[in-house]
Design a protein around this motif. Structure first.
Motif, PDB file in Angstrom:
ATOM      1  N   THR A 259       0.824  -1.211   0.000  1.00 28.82           N
ATOM      2  CA  THR A 259       0.000   0.000   0.000  1.00 28.82           C
ATOM      3  C   THR A 259       0.860   1.263   0.000  1.00 28.82           C
ATOM      4  N   ILE A 262       2.114   1.757  -3.527  1.00 30.67           N
ATOM      5  CA  ILE A 262       1.048   2.310  -4.374  1.00 30.67           C
ATOM      6  C   ILE A 262       0.841   3.788  -4.079  1.00 30.67           C
ATOM      7  N   TYR A 266       0.669   7.076  -6.360  1.00 30.05           N
ATOM      8  CA  TYR A 266      -0.689   7.599  -6.487  1.00 30.05           C
ATOM      9  C   TYR A 266      -0.807   9.056  -6.034  1.00 30.05           C
ATOM     10  N   LEU A 289      -7.444   0.581  -7.940  1.00 30.78           N
ATOM     11  CA  LEU A 289      -6.428   0.459  -6.890  1.00 30.78           C
ATOM     12  C   LEU A 289      -7.034  -0.120  -5.613  1.00 30.78           C
ATOM     13  N   ILE A 464      -4.507  -0.521 -15.512  1.00 32.13           N
ATOM     14  CA  ILE A 464      -3.557   0.143 -14.614  1.00 32.13           C
ATOM     15  C   ILE A 464      -2.289   0.611 -15.337  1.00 32.13           C
TER      16      ILE A 464
END
Length: 470
Positions: A259, A262, A266, A289, A464
């Motif tokens: 996470t 990501i 992000y 996501l 993605i």
């Protein structure tokens, strides 16, 4: 590959390897230490995280990167002055402890040697923390990765040898690791001081204190929410149960590596999209996501019993019941950060502080009520409830902030989709928890989930890929 991208990949690899070393050594320590001895380590780590906020003022957090830009022509002096301020904070905490040691030892439920170890570690670890952020800021990944991995490997090996050859294994585990790491950090401390001997700079100290002190309630609340479970379990039902909970908690939080990776990509993407008013770009990628994070959390959840057996002996097997709620908590941590990004972008950090304080207080109250009644498993569910509360509060605050800036939240997030994913994940957690000990049924579910993922893997990548190239 651009240097920032290359550095980001190496920093993520470094984090994965560091966590991997911790996970590889966990089965060793859980087998040569009793649950009570391992519980001492778990409680020490919990208190370490909480008291670090006061002993170091979290100076290696947001204020340091800000200072690197604000004082870019005087970076060596800024780094050394932050080291001086952090050291001063540690010394002041030490003086407070020495005024009445017995009071603090009773309150923390830790012996004197561990509290002194904690203070010494704070003093030298600040040097490593500041140096690490400085290296990341300049994309200097080679030495940082080398020092981090070498320190993790060698300190773990040293600690295993010491613990194996001592009787008081809990204290030996903590002190041996702290002594080895502090010796490495002391070298970095000397390096920083040699570059600039100005450990005090009034302008830099005042700037850092004004920036960070208002954020202490937020840092404290987030740390309390993450660490208070083990402390309260230790005080209310014993160190043995704290150890069992700690093992499951460490395993479940493996997901935070994914996470965080990501989020690292992000967050800049969201900020650029808001700045360029390309709100639909955010909306397209967010649910995907969330699904990816949900699937990863589900994988940890489904294999919880096997993971516990792999990493710990039979006496820790009850920890399997902690895996489901903590795994799903990771999803809601990721979710509330999506909304929190909006508050940070528009510099409405007071909302972040309010949500953090409410969440931490709620967690402590729920723990006080339910741990005594239902044992350590209750702490995992109270954490889940609080992270769901976090998500709701940050949703409401971000909606308010966006409205003030004449943006409808539905232009950024598909809230109906977010709600469906979240409810489905909670329902799945309940079902899996019920069938946890029915291996045939659980493995049938695993097979169905695996087939679904394989059947849709190309579609997921197709959606993605554009985001990864941004």
């Amino acid at each position: 590959m651009p240097e920032p991208a290359k550095a980001s990949i190496w920093f993520m690899i470094c984090t994965v390897l560091q966590k991997g070393i911790s996970m590889v050594t966990m089965p060793i320590f859980t087998r040569i230490m009793s649950p009570e001895q391992y519980g001492v380590v778990s409680v020490y780590n919990a208190w370490y995280g909480i008291l670090a906020i006061f002993a170091t003022l979290n100076l290696s957090a947001g204020v340091f990167n800000k200072g690197m830009i604000k004082y870019e022509t005087d970076k060596p002096n800024y780094v050394s002055s932050m080291l001086g301020l952090a050291g001063t904070a540690t010394i002041l905490i030490g003086i407070i402890y020495l005024i009445n040691p017995a009071l603090w030892e009773q309150a923390l439920q830790l012996p004197r040697i561990l509290i002194i170890t904690m203070l010494v570690t704070y003093f030298f670890e600040s040097a490593f923390a500041l140096w690490a952020v400085y290296e990341r800021f300049h994309y200097h990944y080679k030495y940082l990765v080398l020092v981090t991995i070498a320190t993790s490997v060698l300190s773990s090996a040293f600690s295993i040898i010491v613990v194996f050859n001592t009787q008081n294994k809990g204290i030996a585990r903590i002190v041996s690791t702290a002594v080895f790491q502090s010796a490495i950090y002391a070298i970095i401390y000397i390096m920083i001081v040699k570059k600039s001997r100005k450990l005090f700079n009034k302008e830099y100290w005042v700037y850092a204190l004004k920036f960070n002190i208002p954020l202490i309630p937020h840092y404290l609340s987030m740390t309390v929410l993450g660490q208070s479970d083990r402390i309260m379990i230790n005080n209310m039902v014993g160190s043995g149960q704290a150890a069992i909970y700690g093992v499951a908690h460490n395993i479940s939080t493996l997901m935070t590596i994914i996470t965080n990776a990501i989020s690292g990509t992000y967050v800049p993407f969201v900020y650029r999209s808001i700045k360029d008013k390309k709100y639909s770009d955010v909306k397209k990628i967010t649910n995907l996501l969330l699904v990816i994070v949900a699937v990863c959390c589900t994988a940890i959840l489904l294999f919880g019993p096997e993971i516990i057996r792999l990493f710990a002996p039979e006496e820790y097997y009850a920890a399997r019941w902690v895996i489901p709620p903590i795994s799903i908590s990771i999803y809601f941590v990721f979710l509330y950060q999506l909304f929190g990004n909006i508050e940070f972008y528009f510099e409405k950090t007071k909302f972040v502080m309010i949500a953090s304080c409410i969440g931490a207080i709620t967690n402590i109250l729920l723990n006080f009520i339910f741990i005594d009644r239902y044992g350590f498993v209750a702490a995992a569910y109270t954490s889940l409830v609080c992270y769901i509360l976090f998500s709701v509060m940050h949703y409401l605050f971000s909606k308010m902030v966006l409205k003030q800036n004449q943006i409808n939240i539905d232009r950024l997030y598909d809230m109906k989709g977010v709600l469906i994913i979240s409810i489905a994940l909670l329902a799945f957690m309940i079902i899996i928890t019920v069938i946890y000990d029915f291996i045939v049924i659980r493995y049938s579910v695993i097979l169905v989930v695996a087939c679904f993922i394989l059947a849709n893997i190309k579609k997921i990548y197709k959606n993605i890929a554009p985001f990864l190239r941004k």
